[in-house]
Design a protein around this motif. Structure first.
Motif, PDB file in Angstrom:
ATOM      1  N   TRP A 175      -6.506  -7.609 -62.450  1.00  0.00           N
ATOM      2  CA  TRP A 175      -6.405  -7.720 -60.994  1.00  0.00           C
ATOM      3  C   TRP A 175      -7.396  -6.774 -60.320  1.00  0.00           C
ATOM      4  O   TRP A 175      -8.076  -7.141 -59.370  1.00  0.00           O
ATOM      5  CB  TRP A 175      -4.969  -7.421 -60.579  1.00  0.00           C
ATOM      6  CG  TRP A 175      -4.655  -7.475 -59.120  1.00  0.00           C
ATOM      7  CD1 TRP A 175      -5.302  -8.199 -58.149  1.00  0.00           C
ATOM      8  CD2 TRP A 175      -3.599  -6.793 -58.446  1.00  0.00           C
ATOM      9  NE1 TRP A 175      -4.708  -8.001 -56.926  1.00  0.00           N
ATOM     10  CE2 TRP A 175      -3.661  -7.142 -57.093  1.00  0.00           C
ATOM     11  CE3 TRP A 175      -2.603  -5.915 -58.880  1.00  0.00           C
ATOM     12  CZ2 TRP A 175      -2.765  -6.640 -56.137  1.00  0.00           C
ATOM     13  CZ3 TRP A 175      -1.708  -5.427 -57.946  1.00  0.00           C
ATOM     14  CH2 TRP A 175      -1.799  -5.788 -56.589  1.00  0.00           C
ATOM     15  N   GLN A 176      -7.502  -5.554 -60.830  1.00  0.00           N
ATOM     16  CA  GLN A 176      -8.455  -4.592 -60.273  1.00  0.00           C
ATOM     17  C   GLN A 176      -9.879  -5.131 -60.387  1.00  0.00           C
ATOM     18  O   GLN A 176     -10.659  -5.071 -59.432  1.00  0.00           O
ATOM     19  CB  GLN A 176      -8.319  -3.257 -61.001  1.00  0.00           C
ATOM     20  CG  GLN A 176      -9.241  -2.181 -60.464  1.00  0.00           C
ATOM     21  CD  GLN A 176      -9.033  -0.851 -61.170  1.00  0.00           C
ATOM     22  OE1 GLN A 176      -8.382  -0.764 -62.216  1.00  0.00           O
ATOM     23  NE2 GLN A 176      -9.578   0.197 -60.605  1.00  0.00           N
ATOM     24  N   LEU A 177     -10.222  -5.685 -61.539  1.00  0.00           N
ATOM     25  CA  LEU A 177     -11.547  -6.268 -61.746  1.00  0.00           C
ATOM     26  C   LEU A 177     -11.773  -7.440 -60.788  1.00  0.00           C
ATOM     27  O   LEU A 177     -12.855  -7.588 -60.203  1.00  0.00           O
ATOM     28  CB  LEU A 177     -11.690  -6.728 -63.204  1.00  0.00           C
ATOM     29  CG  LEU A 177     -13.033  -7.314 -63.595  1.00  0.00           C
ATOM     30  CD1 LEU A 177     -14.127  -6.266 -63.474  1.00  0.00           C
ATOM     31  CD2 LEU A 177     -12.962  -7.852 -65.026  1.00  0.00           C
ATOM     32  N   TYR A 178     -10.755  -8.260 -60.626  1.00  0.00           N
ATOM     33  CA  TYR A 178     -10.814  -9.400 -59.709  1.00  0.00           C
ATOM     34  C   TYR A 178     -11.090  -8.949 -58.278  1.00  0.00           C
ATOM     35  O   TYR A 178     -11.919  -9.522 -57.575  1.00  0.00           O
ATOM     36  CB  TYR A 178      -9.504 -10.182 -59.802  1.00  0.00           C
ATOM     37  CG  TYR A 178      -9.443 -11.451 -59.004  1.00  0.00           C
ATOM     38  CD1 TYR A 178     -10.490 -12.353 -58.963  1.00  0.00           C
ATOM     39  CD2 TYR A 178      -8.273 -11.777 -58.313  1.00  0.00           C
ATOM     40  CE1 TYR A 178     -10.406 -13.542 -58.247  1.00  0.00           C
ATOM     41  CE2 TYR A 178      -8.178 -12.959 -57.595  1.00  0.00           C
ATOM     42  CZ  TYR A 178      -9.254 -13.820 -57.565  1.00  0.00           C
ATOM     43  OH  TYR A 178      -9.151 -14.994 -56.848  1.00  0.00           O
ATOM     44  N   ARG A 179     -10.410  -7.896 -57.862  1.00  0.00           N
ATOM     45  CA  ARG A 179     -10.629  -7.369 -56.505  1.00  0.00           C
ATOM     46  C   ARG A 179     -12.038  -6.820 -56.344  1.00  0.00           C
ATOM     47  O   ARG A 179     -12.628  -6.933 -55.278  1.00  0.00           O
ATOM     48  CB  ARG A 179      -9.600  -6.292 -56.178  1.00  0.00           C
ATOM     49  CG  ARG A 179      -8.210  -6.894 -55.926  1.00  0.00           C
ATOM     50  CD  ARG A 179      -7.203  -5.857 -55.545  1.00  0.00           C
ATOM     51  NE  ARG A 179      -7.517  -5.266 -54.245  1.00  0.00           N
ATOM     52  CZ  ARG A 179      -7.023  -4.110 -53.834  1.00  0.00           C
ATOM     53  NH1 ARG A 179      -6.197  -3.422 -54.598  1.00  0.00           N
ATOM     54  NH2 ARG A 179      -7.323  -3.645 -52.644  1.00  0.00           N
ATOM     55  N   LEU A 180     -12.598  -6.223 -57.399  1.00  0.00           N
ATOM     56  CA  LEU A 180     -13.937  -5.632 -57.325  1.00  0.00           C
ATOM     57  C   LEU A 180     -15.043  -6.671 -57.407  1.00  0.00           C
ATOM     58  O   LEU A 180     -16.077  -6.529 -56.765  1.00  0.00           O
ATOM     59  CB  LEU A 180     -14.123  -4.615 -58.454  1.00  0.00           C
ATOM     60  CG  LEU A 180     -13.313  -3.327 -58.361  1.00  0.00           C
ATOM     61  CD1 LEU A 180     -13.427  -2.521 -59.648  1.00  0.00           C
ATOM     62  CD2 LEU A 180     -13.774  -2.501 -57.173  1.00  0.00           C
ATOM     63  N   THR A 181     -14.853  -7.720 -58.209  1.00  0.00           N
ATOM     64  CA  THR A 181     -15.932  -8.672 -58.491  1.00  0.00           C
ATOM     65  C   THR A 181     -15.690 -10.072 -57.953  1.00  0.00           C
ATOM     66  O   THR A 181     -16.631 -10.868 -57.894  1.00  0.00           O
ATOM     67  CB  THR A 181     -16.169  -8.783 -60.002  1.00  0.00           C
ATOM     68  OG1 THR A 181     -15.027  -9.417 -60.609  1.00  0.00           O
ATOM     69  CG2 THR A 181     -16.426  -7.428 -60.640  1.00  0.00           C
TER      70      THR A 181
END
Length: 184
Positions: A175-181
């Motif tokens: 989820w963190q990666l999704y929010r960043l990228t």
């Protein structure tokens, strides 16, 4: 010789030890690559699904008591595959049963083995967006509470040990990666 064949262990004999509702345990007697023999204790599992339900920049999680840990845990919705069930259908079923939410926007994230040193359990992880609220229908022996948490709360839950299972920690990082990228 291919790399996977180089380390292959050949099963000589399997001893069934236990067969339960969810798992079974067996001891395999194997021939090692060097010709010696050894035993392997193996937990067989039908496989499972887990869902990262995202709603208004929050993730829907459930808290429930986990007897093997003797404590409550906050986790993403998840459950085992029923016989012959496709993982996507199981993910949709578990999402609705545990949280009451449905979604037509579900995407496969990854499939991974939980403990390959002694178990064959595989979890198929999905992300679900554009959630539609319905009514939760947990199994009769499931007692859980649903909550929507922010990424920062999820990270704090990890630090506090309220989230400590691999699938949910992986979900938080995805989820963190999704929010960043914008990609998962």
């Amino acid at each position: 010789m291919t790399a996977h064949k180089k380390f292959e262990e050949i099963t000589l004999r399997t001893e069934p030890i236990f067969k339960g509702k969810i798992i079974s345990l067996q001891v395999d007697h194997v021939q090692l690559p060097n010709g010696e023999t050894a035993t392997r204790e193996i937990v067989k599992h039908p496989g499972a699904v887990a869902v990262i339900p995202l709603l208004d920049d929050k993730m829907i999680v459930v808290e429930q008591y986990r007897k093997p840990l003797e404590k409550s845990q906050v986790e993403i919705p998840a459950g085992k595959l029923d016989a012959g069930e496709e993982p996507l259908q199981a993910a949709l079923r578990e999402l609705e049963e545990e949280t009451g939410y449905r979604s037509e926007h579900v995407k496969h994230v990854s499939s991974f083995y939980t403990s390959p040193g002694f178990a064959d359990e595989i979890i198929h992880l999905y992300v679900a967006e554009q959630l539609i609220k319905g009514e939760a229908r947990p199994d009769e022996d499931e007692f859980l509470e649903c909550e929507a948490i922010t990424l920062e709360e999820a990270q704090q839950y990890i630090r506090d040990g309220r989230i400590s299972d691999a699938k949910t920690i992986m979900a938080v990082y995805a989820w963190q990666l999704y929010r960043l990228t914008g990609q998962i």
